[in-house]
Design a protein around this motif. Structure first.
Motif, PDB file in Angstrom:
ATOM      1  N   ASN A 111       0.867  -1.535  -0.039  1.00 24.56           N
ATOM      2  CA  ASN A 111      -0.226  -0.227  -0.197  1.00 24.56           C
ATOM      3  C   ASN A 111       1.023   1.226   0.056  1.00 24.56           C
ATOM      4  O   ASN A 111       1.686   1.267   0.379  1.00 24.56           O
ATOM      5  CB  ASN A 111      -1.008   0.655   1.123  1.00 24.56           C
ATOM      6  CG  ASN A 111      -1.352   1.582   1.737  1.00 24.56           C
ATOM      7  OD1 ASN A 111      -1.396   2.393   1.592  1.00 24.56           O
ATOM      8  ND2 ASN A 111      -2.819   0.859   1.194  1.00 24.56           N
ATOM      9  N   ALA A 112       0.294   2.382  -0.601  1.00 26.90           N
ATOM     10  CA  ALA A 112       1.575   3.597  -1.462  1.00 26.90           C
ATOM     11  C   ALA A 112       1.046   4.026   0.195  1.00 26.90           C
ATOM     12  O   ALA A 112       2.258   4.612   0.680  1.00 26.90           O
ATOM     13  CB  ALA A 112       1.414   4.292  -2.443  1.00 26.90           C
ATOM     14  N   GLU A 113      -0.028   4.380   0.488  1.00 28.31           N
ATOM     15  CA  GLU A 113      -0.003   5.806   1.638  1.00 28.31           C
ATOM     16  C   GLU A 113       1.097   4.799   2.675  1.00 28.31           C
ATOM     17  O   GLU A 113       1.412   5.474   3.603  1.00 28.31           O
ATOM     18  CB  GLU A 113      -1.518   5.500   2.026  1.00 28.31           C
ATOM     19  CG  GLU A 113      -1.754   6.109   3.329  1.00 28.31           C
ATOM     20  CD  GLU A 113      -3.456   6.061   3.387  1.00 28.31           C
ATOM     21  OE1 GLU A 113      -3.890   6.297   5.300  1.00 28.31           O
ATOM     22  OE2 GLU A 113      -4.119   5.713   3.006  1.00 28.31           O
ATOM     23  N   LEU A 114       0.801   3.205   3.280  1.00 30.13           N
ATOM     24  CA  LEU A 114       1.592   2.805   4.712  1.00 30.13           C
ATOM     25  C   LEU A 114       3.018   2.732   4.030  1.00 30.13           C
ATOM     26  O   LEU A 114       3.415   3.118   5.201  1.00 30.13           O
ATOM     27  CB  LEU A 114       0.702   1.147   4.468  1.00 30.13           C
ATOM     28  CG  LEU A 114      -0.597   1.535   4.931  1.00 30.13           C
ATOM     29  CD1 LEU A 114      -0.529  -0.647   4.682  1.00 30.13           C
ATOM     30  CD2 LEU A 114      -0.725   2.301   6.035  1.00 30.13           C
ATOM     31  N   LYS A 115       3.550   2.361   2.582  1.00 28.85           N
ATOM     32  CA  LYS A 115       4.934   2.599   2.749  1.00 28.85           C
ATOM     33  C   LYS A 115       5.210   4.512   2.640  1.00 28.85           C
ATOM     34  O   LYS A 115       6.741   4.340   2.740  1.00 28.85           O
ATOM     35  CB  LYS A 115       5.169   2.602   1.187  1.00 28.85           C
ATOM     36  CG  LYS A 115       4.848   1.110   1.094  1.00 28.85           C
ATOM     37  CD  LYS A 115       5.977   0.746  -0.406  1.00 28.85           C
ATOM     38  CE  LYS A 115       5.292   0.622  -1.463  1.00 28.85           C
ATOM     39  NZ  LYS A 115       5.231   0.628  -2.443  1.00 28.85           N
ATOM     40  N   GLU A 116       4.535   5.388   2.525  1.00 27.94           N
ATOM     41  CA  GLU A 116       4.676   6.382   2.733  1.00 27.94           C
ATOM     42  C   GLU A 116       5.355   6.891   4.487  1.00 27.94           C
ATOM     43  O   GLU A 116       5.579   7.882   4.794  1.00 27.94           O
ATOM     44  CB  GLU A 116       3.566   7.401   2.396  1.00 27.94           C
ATOM     45  CG  GLU A 116       3.600   8.871   2.395  1.00 27.94           C
ATOM     46  CD  GLU A 116       3.016   9.724   1.706  1.00 27.94           C
ATOM     47  OE1 GLU A 116       3.510  11.373   2.250  1.00 27.94           O
ATOM     48  OE2 GLU A 116       2.437   9.112   0.862  1.00 27.94           O
ATOM     49  N   ARG A 117       3.651   6.369   4.979  1.00 26.97           N
ATOM     50  CA  ARG A 117       4.013   6.708   6.423  1.00 26.97           C
ATOM     51  C   ARG A 117       5.189   5.832   7.409  1.00 26.97           C
ATOM     52  O   ARG A 117       5.910   6.506   8.441  1.00 26.97           O
ATOM     53  CB  ARG A 117       2.782   5.806   7.185  1.00 26.97           C
ATOM     54  CG  ARG A 117       2.284   6.084   8.602  1.00 26.97           C
ATOM     55  CD  ARG A 117       2.363   7.129   8.694  1.00 26.97           C
ATOM     56  NE  ARG A 117       1.807   7.337  10.194  1.00 26.97           N
ATOM     57  CZ  ARG A 117       0.736   8.799  10.737  1.00 26.97           C
ATOM     58  NH1 ARG A 117       0.770   9.667  10.103  1.00 26.97           N
ATOM     59  NH2 ARG A 117       0.646   8.918  12.093  1.00 26.97           N
ATOM     60  N   GLU A 118       5.558   4.956   6.430  1.00 24.51           N
ATOM     61  CA  GLU A 118       6.184   4.124   7.036  1.00 24.51           C
ATOM     62  C   GLU A 118       7.557   4.932   6.926  1.00 24.51           C
ATOM     63  O   GLU A 118       8.620   5.282   7.831  1.00 24.51           O
ATOM     64  CB  GLU A 118       6.638   3.194   6.710  1.00 24.51           C
ATOM     65  CG  GLU A 118       7.797   2.404   7.169  1.00 24.51           C
ATOM     66  CD  GLU A 118       7.721   0.961   8.008  1.00 24.51           C
ATOM     67  OE1 GLU A 118       8.120  -0.091   8.104  1.00 24.51           O
ATOM     68  OE2 GLU A 118       7.264   1.741   9.654  1.00 24.51           O
ATOM     69  N   LEU A 119       7.676   5.459   6.010  1.00 26.80           N
ATOM     70  CA  LEU A 119       9.224   6.383   5.741  1.00 26.80           C
ATOM     71  C   LEU A 119       9.040   7.569   5.838  1.00 26.80           C
ATOM     72  O   LEU A 119      10.264   8.808   6.393  1.00 26.80           O
ATOM     73  CB  LEU A 119       9.299   7.187   4.024  1.00 26.80           C
ATOM     74  CG  LEU A 119       9.248   5.754   2.968  1.00 26.80           C
ATOM     75  CD1 LEU A 119       9.059   6.114   1.839  1.00 26.80           C
ATOM     76  CD2 LEU A 119      10.748   5.530   3.235  1.00 26.80           C
ATOM     77  N   ILE A 120       7.748   8.208   6.396  1.00 25.79           N
ATOM     78  CA  ILE A 120       7.526   9.091   7.523  1.00 25.79           C
ATOM     79  C   ILE A 120       8.274   8.938   8.704  1.00 25.79           C
ATOM     80  O   ILE A 120       8.928   9.777   9.557  1.00 25.79           O
ATOM     81  CB  ILE A 120       6.348   9.715   7.347  1.00 25.79           C
ATOM     82  CG1 ILE A 120       6.131  10.547   6.431  1.00 25.79           C
ATOM     83  CG2 ILE A 120       5.868  11.180   8.688  1.00 25.79           C
ATOM     84  CD1 ILE A 120       4.801  10.794   5.718  1.00 25.79           C
ATOM     85  N   LYS A 121       7.972   7.930   8.975  1.00 27.31           N
ATOM     86  CA  LYS A 121       8.161   7.328  10.678  1.00 27.31           C
ATOM     87  C   LYS A 121      10.431   7.017  11.204  1.00 27.31           C
ATOM     88  O   LYS A 121      10.321   8.111  11.984  1.00 27.31           O
ATOM     89  CB  LYS A 121       7.283   6.057  11.152  1.00 27.31           C
ATOM     90  CG  LYS A 121       6.209   6.173  11.600  1.00 27.31           C
ATOM     91  CD  LYS A 121       5.784   6.765  12.696  1.00 27.31           C
ATOM     92  CE  LYS A 121       4.225   6.783  12.695  1.00 27.31           C
ATOM     93  NZ  LYS A 121       3.929   7.861  14.461  1.00 27.31           N
ATOM     94  N   LEU A 122      10.372   7.000   9.902  1.00 26.22           N
ATOM     95  CA  LEU A 122      12.268   6.258   9.454  1.00 26.22           C
ATOM     96  C   LEU A 122      11.984   7.012   9.915  1.00 26.22           C
ATOM     97  O   LEU A 122      13.476   8.138  10.422  1.00 26.22           O
ATOM     98  CB  LEU A 122      12.240   5.377   8.589  1.00 26.22           C
ATOM     99  CG  LEU A 122      11.738   4.505   8.671  1.00 26.22           C
ATOM    100  CD1 LEU A 122      12.241   3.387   7.357  1.00 26.22           C
ATOM    101  CD2 LEU A 122      12.445   3.158   9.981  1.00 26.22           C
ATOM    102  N   ALA A 123      12.104   9.070   8.938  1.00 27.97           N
ATOM    103  CA  ALA A 123      12.756   9.508   8.714  1.00 27.97           C
ATOM    104  C   ALA A 123      12.277  10.888  10.326  1.00 27.97           C
ATOM    105  O   ALA A 123      13.429  11.417  10.644  1.00 27.97           O
ATOM    106  CB  ALA A 123      12.099  11.117   8.068  1.00 27.97           C
ATOM    107  N   SER A 124      11.457  10.564  10.937  1.00 29.29           N
ATOM    108  CA  SER A 124      11.594  11.280  12.425  1.00 29.29           C
ATOM    109  C   SER A 124      12.243  10.470  12.998  1.00 29.29           C
ATOM    110  O   SER A 124      13.178  11.141  14.337  1.00 29.29           O
ATOM    111  CB  SER A 124       9.782  11.151  12.527  1.00 29.29           C
ATOM    112  OG  SER A 124       9.759  11.592  14.060  1.00 29.29           O
ATOM    113  N   LEU A 125      12.814   9.293  12.870  1.00 24.74           N
ATOM    114  CA  LEU A 125      13.638   8.588  14.476  1.00 24.74           C
ATOM    115  C   LEU A 125      14.917   8.669  13.613  1.00 24.74           C
ATOM    116  O   LEU A 125      15.220   9.530  14.456  1.00 24.74           O
ATOM    117  CB  LEU A 125      13.312   7.571  13.772  1.00 24.74           C
ATOM    118  CG  LEU A 125      14.331   6.369  14.548  1.00 24.74           C
ATOM    119  CD1 LEU A 125      14.151   6.986  16.482  1.00 24.74           C
ATOM    120  CD2 LEU A 125      13.810   4.969  14.469  1.00 24.74           C
TER     121      LEU A 125
END
Length: 188
Positions: A111-125
């Motif tokens: 799911n593209a929306e979830l992949k984007e969310r995962e990338l945002i969480k990793l960037a925050s980390l």
């Protein structure tokens, strides 16, 4: 149903992951998740803001653990060594969760929306880790470079762990990825 349900958060996460795997993320509703868990929609929203957060609910705790471990590394540790302490701590969280991690990863990558969310969480980390390294006296851009490298090392080790059959520990695979990174950075 009673007013208080033990392990509601975990039951909701398990039910959501099952349904996402069976029907797909887009086709699954909060009502279906709550029903599968034997809970109400109201209970769902007490624990999660939306159906995406079921997959990302523990990211704040994971970030806190990573940051604490990096902060707690010996004062004379090089940035990459401080990050190694964080990588070890975070890897332990996943020790007995390979099946869950694989199922979660499959849902996210579909799911593209979830992949984007995962990338945002990793960037925050990564941002939090860079801030932690700066707090340890590491100047920029070294702090941000080290934080990004640490995240890349974790990502490579994690993806190997998910794909690999057998009982290899995530911690071992992350350490191997860190060793490989060090060799690349040293020009080897």
């Amino acid at each position: 149903m009673g007013r208080w349900e033990p392990n509601a958060r975990e039951r909701l996460a398990e039910a959501a992951l099952e349904l996402y795997g069976e029907r797909g993320y887009e086709q699954t509703t909060v009502a279906e998740i709550a029903k599968r868990a034997g809970l109400t929609e109201r209970t769902f929203f007490r624990h999660y803001a939306d159906k995406r957060e079921v997959l990302f609910g523990g990211s704040g705790e994971l970030e806190d653990l990573f940051v604490r471990a990096v902060s707690g590394a010996p004062a004379d540790a090089a940035p990459i060594e401080a990050l190694a302490a964080g990588l070890d701590a975070v890897s332990e969280v996943f020790a007995d969760r390979r099946a869950y991690a694989r199922a979660r990863h499959a849902v996210i990558t579909a799911n593209a929306e979830l992949k984007e969310r995962e990338l945002i969480k990793l960037a925050s980390l990564s941002t939090a880790l860079a801030g932690t390294l700066r707090g340890r006296g590491v100047p920029e851009p070294a702090a941000s470079l080290a934080a990004e490298a640490g995240m890349a090392v974790f990502k490579i080790g994690y993806e190997r762990w998910l794909a690999m059959p057998g009982d290899r520990d995530l911690a071992d695979l992350v350490r191997e990825a860190l060793t490989e990174f060090r060799a690349v950075a040293a020009g080897g």
